[in-house]
Scaffold this motif. Sequence first.
Motif, PDB file in Angstrom:
ATOM      1  N   THR A  41      -4.159   6.043 -15.614  1.00  0.00           N
ATOM      2  CA  THR A  41      -3.644   5.831 -14.258  1.00  0.00           C
ATOM      3  C   THR A  41      -3.273   7.187 -13.646  1.00  0.00           C
ATOM      4  OG1 THR A  41      -2.683   3.757 -15.016  1.00  0.00           O
ATOM      5  CG2 THR A  41      -1.906   4.607 -12.907  1.00  0.00           C
ATOM      6  N   SER A  42      -3.971   7.566 -12.581  1.00  0.00           N
ATOM      7  CA  SER A  42      -3.712   8.864 -11.948  1.00  0.00           C
ATOM      8  C   SER A  42      -3.210   8.650 -10.530  1.00  0.00           C
ATOM      9  CB  SER A  42      -4.998   9.681 -11.906  1.00  0.00           C
ATOM     10  OG  SER A  42      -5.902   9.084 -10.992  1.00  0.00           O
ATOM     11  N   ALA A  43      -2.858   9.749  -9.873  1.00  0.00           N
ATOM     12  CA  ALA A  43      -2.484   9.674  -8.455  1.00  0.00           C
ATOM     13  C   ALA A  43      -3.642   9.033  -7.672  1.00  0.00           C
ATOM     14  CB  ALA A  43      -2.169  11.055  -7.927  1.00  0.00           C
ATOM     15  N   MET A  99      -6.901  -2.804 -12.058  1.00  0.00           N
ATOM     16  CA  MET A  99      -5.719  -3.377 -12.703  1.00  0.00           C
ATOM     17  C   MET A  99      -5.971  -3.733 -14.172  1.00  0.00           C
ATOM     18  SD  MET A  99      -4.276  -5.547  -9.475  1.00  0.00           S
ATOM     19  CE  MET A  99      -2.749  -6.181 -10.130  1.00  0.00           C
ATOM     20  N   ALA A 145       0.852  -1.194   0.000  1.00  0.00           N
ATOM     21  CA  ALA A 145       0.000   0.000   0.000  1.00  0.00           C
ATOM     22  C   ALA A 145       0.891   1.248   0.000  1.00  0.00           C
ATOM     23  CB  ALA A 145      -0.917  -0.017   1.214  1.00  0.00           C
ATOM     24  N   ALA A 176       1.579   7.768  -5.856  1.00  0.00           N
ATOM     25  CA  ALA A 176       0.563   8.832  -5.938  1.00  0.00           C
ATOM     26  C   ALA A 176       1.195  10.180  -5.607  1.00  0.00           C
ATOM     27  CB  ALA A 176      -0.582   8.523  -4.980  1.00  0.00           C
ATOM     28  N   SER A 191      -5.839   2.096  -4.941  1.00  0.00           N
ATOM     29  CA  SER A 191      -5.211   0.775  -4.822  1.00  0.00           C
ATOM     30  C   SER A 191      -4.598   0.588  -3.442  1.00  0.00           C
ATOM     31  CB  SER A 191      -4.137   0.615  -5.900  1.00  0.00           C
ATOM     32  OG  SER A 191      -4.711   0.851  -7.176  1.00  0.00           O
ATOM     33  N   ALA A 192      -3.965   1.643  -2.929  1.00  0.00           N
ATOM     34  CA  ALA A 192      -3.377   1.581  -1.579  1.00  0.00           C
ATOM     35  C   ALA A 192      -4.469   1.293  -0.554  1.00  0.00           C
ATOM     36  CB  ALA A 192      -2.664   2.888  -1.262  1.00  0.00           C
ATOM     37  N   ASP A 193      -5.580   2.016  -0.639  1.00  0.00           N
ATOM     38  CA  ASP A 193      -6.686   1.809   0.303  1.00  0.00           C
ATOM     39  C   ASP A 193      -7.220   0.377   0.216  1.00  0.00           C
ATOM     40  OD1 ASP A 193      -6.550   4.371   1.186  1.00  0.00           O
ATOM     41  OD2 ASP A 193      -8.500   5.010   0.406  1.00  0.00           O
ATOM     42  N   ILE A 247      -5.663  -2.310  -0.739  1.00  0.00           N
ATOM     43  CA  ILE A 247      -4.700  -3.248  -0.137  1.00  0.00           C
ATOM     44  C   ILE A 247      -4.792  -3.170   1.384  1.00  0.00           C
ATOM     45  CG2 ILE A 247      -2.229  -3.697   0.178  1.00  0.00           C
ATOM     46  CD1 ILE A 247      -1.896  -3.058  -2.798  1.00  0.00           C
ATOM     47  N   PHE A 303      -3.681   5.258  -7.832  1.00  0.00           N
ATOM     48  CA  PHE A 303      -2.729   4.646  -6.891  1.00  0.00           C
ATOM     49  C   PHE A 303      -3.252   4.717  -5.448  1.00  0.00           C
ATOM     50  CE2 PHE A 303       0.641   5.497 -10.245  1.00  0.00           C
ATOM     51  CZ  PHE A 303       0.925   4.158 -10.457  1.00  0.00           C
ATOM     52  N   ARG A 304      -3.885   5.852  -5.100  1.00  0.00           N
ATOM     53  CA  ARG A 304      -4.405   5.959  -3.718  1.00  0.00           C
ATOM     54  C   ARG A 304      -5.553   4.962  -3.499  1.00  0.00           C
ATOM     55  NH1 ARG A 304      -2.868  11.574  -4.136  1.00  0.00           N
ATOM     56  NH2 ARG A 304      -0.944  11.648  -2.896  1.00  0.00           N
ATOM     57  N   LYS A 339       7.375   5.619 -18.581  1.00  0.00           N
ATOM     58  CA  LYS A 339       6.735   4.432 -19.161  1.00  0.00           C
ATOM     59  C   LYS A 339       7.218   4.184 -20.587  1.00  0.00           C
ATOM     60  CE  LYS A 339       2.468   5.646 -18.058  1.00  0.00           C
ATOM     61  NZ  LYS A 339       1.034   5.645 -17.670  1.00  0.00           N
ATOM     62  N   ASN A 389      -2.627  -2.842 -15.767  1.00  0.00           N
ATOM     63  CA  ASN A 389      -1.757  -2.849 -14.591  1.00  0.00           C
ATOM     64  C   ASN A 389      -0.957  -1.546 -14.449  1.00  0.00           C
ATOM     65  OD1 ASN A 389      -1.037  -4.289 -12.203  1.00  0.00           O
ATOM     66  ND2 ASN A 389       1.018  -4.425 -13.047  1.00  0.00           N
ATOM     67  N   PHE A 390      -1.677  -0.436 -14.418  1.00  0.00           N
ATOM     68  CA  PHE A 390      -1.098   0.896 -14.122  1.00  0.00           C
ATOM     69  C   PHE A 390      -0.194   1.428 -15.233  1.00  0.00           C
ATOM     70  CE2 PHE A 390      -1.702  -1.536 -10.150  1.00  0.00           C
ATOM     71  CZ  PHE A 390      -2.706  -0.776  -9.585  1.00  0.00           C
ATOM     72  N   LEU A 391      -0.368   0.905 -16.442  1.00  0.00           N
ATOM     73  CA  LEU A 391       0.473   1.391 -17.539  1.00  0.00           C
ATOM     74  C   LEU A 391      -0.243   2.371 -18.470  1.00  0.00           C
ATOM     75  CD1 LEU A 391       2.824  -1.449 -18.833  1.00  0.00           C
ATOM     76  CD2 LEU A 391       3.428   0.726 -17.796  1.00  0.00           C
ATOM     77  N   PHE A 417       2.142   2.196  -3.427  1.00  0.00           N
ATOM     78  CA  PHE A 417       1.139   2.927  -4.219  1.00  0.00           C
ATOM     79  C   PHE A 417       1.007   4.376  -3.730  1.00  0.00           C
ATOM     80  CE2 PHE A 417      -0.729  -1.386  -5.301  1.00  0.00           C
ATOM     81  CZ  PHE A 417      -0.454  -1.298  -6.655  1.00  0.00           C
ATOM     82  N   ARG A 418       1.075   4.583  -2.413  1.00  0.00           N
ATOM     83  CA  ARG A 418       0.958   5.964  -1.888  1.00  0.00           C
ATOM     84  C   ARG A 418       2.161   6.796  -2.306  1.00  0.00           C
ATOM     85  NH1 ARG A 418      -1.942   3.477   2.542  1.00  0.00           N
ATOM     86  NH2 ARG A 418      -4.116   3.975   2.022  1.00  0.00           N
TER      87      ARG A 418
END
Lengths: 322, 322
Positions: free
Chosen positions: B172-174, B161, A174, A181, B180-182, B184, B177-178, A194, B166-168, A177-178
């Motif tokens: 895909t923004s900030a 995903m 996690a 971000a 996805s972190a939450d 997880i 990612f946040r 990329k 898969n984030f490519l 990912f943070r």
Amino acid sequence: MNSKWVQTFGNLLKCSQVALVTHVFPDGDAYGSLLGLKNILEQHGVEVFAYVEDKNSNGKFSFLPGYETLITFDSNTDRQFPMAVVLDCGEKKRVAGGNWIFEHATKIINIDHHISNSFFGHDNIVSEKFSSTCELIWYLAKRFTELITNESATCLITGIMTDTGNFLYDNTSAQTFRASADLIDKNADIKTVKFNLFHSKSLSNIRLLGYAIQNLQIILGGKVAFLNLDKYTMDQFNVSYEDLDDFVAFIRDIEGVEVAILLKETKNKQIKISLRSKSYFDVNKFAQEFNGGGHKKAAGALSNENMESTEKLVIDLLKNYF
Amino acid sequence: MNSKWVQTFGNLLKCSQVALVTHVFPDGDAYGSLLGLKNILEQHGVEVFAYVEDKNSNGKFSFLPGYETLITFDSNTDRQFPMAVVLDCGEKKRVAGGNWIFEHATKIINIDHHISNSFFGHDNIVSEKFSSTCELIWYLAKRFTELITNESATCLITGIMTDTGNFLYDNTSAQTFRASADLIDKNADIKTVKFNLFHSKSLSNIRLLGYAIQNLQIILGGKVAFLNLDKYTMDQFNVSYEDLDDFVAFIRDIEGVEVAILLKETKNKQIKISLRSKSYFDVNKFAQEFNGGGHKKAAGALSNENMESTEKLVIDLLKNYF
């Protein structure tokens, strides 16, 4: 955060001159943390000398902001640094220009995420709870958010993306990912990253992959995927030994495969054994049969036998495990 | 958050019974948002009926928690729903069981992230600022953090995903990612998701990729990568038409290539033209030459000519662009 870390990082910001160094054969996390930390320190007015063993060693990362400022070790200099930071190095022997930097620096700070790190610095900021040294640098610097520019953000996210296989490896947390971000909020140039990391595969490499797949062996009840590539074939496709890292990960992703093995012939006729596993098989342990090692899911070894004998040996040994 | 969205989502949580539906040929974001929202509503005591067109349409996503509870439309039922939610559908004609659900529901809520969405719901929670419908569901539900279980987190991260490659991809923004972190942090079973999405490629598919690379054409000064696969070849490798989506993205990643094209022969002898671009070329516009369409970087069309004629036509037309 660990108060010792805060103090160590604070001391670094107070230096007038700092030397930075990373490991031999630098990868994305090595270049990313080197150039990312350089930029952060410079925002704080520190004069930074970032060293690599060979400036032209890996054009793949030349897109990183600040890459052109990298310098190589100069044994004739009498320059002394009050502080040197060694980045992304688990052990002293992997430090590029090892002796040079240890002789020229008064104090060494060791910043790394490898579980095997031997704590060789005077101060050590070391934890395997980070996907990458870049994630660790982000963690140290995020309290000084004004220090993180779009350039350092670009460098740091590069190391995160390479060391996590673009967020696919188990070290993606996690927190990873943070960090990503936050770095995008800091305008990391993710498009360029990329493009260079994932959208610029060489055609010859793709052609060789196609050829290799034709010769792919699936053995031991489908659990093992096996590839070998001799120097003659690599030369024919104009692909060098160093450019084959993705092949073994690629064949590991086949349904049912637990272990992927690539044998490749080096310039001096040795055979490099590259090993990857998917879930339960310990390739680090298996690599020890050939005096090699690494991690549980990614390891390697060198064989002095020829291709045919090495292949036979590897398969015979594997039979004991399946 | 938009106060209308809060009200709409709040109303949903107050229902006793809700029907959920997504688009035909559901992908990861469709299944993920359907099952993710189902689980979230159930935590709040709502009885949920989640519909798909064909229960066995895509075994690839059967690992998702709750997959076994999916039901198909039953035209003999007289069940009425006070509320139905249509997920991940840009237009009415793509809603699975379209007429059935519109006839059986008193109110339709349309939750989607496609820029082309036609706002066909009574209430519409629609924004293209989300990578995926799953990211949007996370955004709606995160104020009710106790509603997100490990099951719904697993479903939602799956859609994120798959829809971001898969984030490519550029979506895909900030925030992605946040989210996805939450998820997880909510114990999304990321290991299982990754195993099923990325580490289970079929051997026959890999073999066909190897064959295809041998026949890959790089044309128009290296800017265009071109592949064609007829039904005979697919049959020989035992790979079906639907399993070739990755091939065109794979060849787009070659250095210097701007446009990647895959021609594949359908069961009924039409030719599906799949188009991807890397940075500047508008494949949506190009696809319109064949009455197709899609997005700027990913589009498709159907040709009624045979393989050879279609290939000639596509290449001749492309010459005007390069």
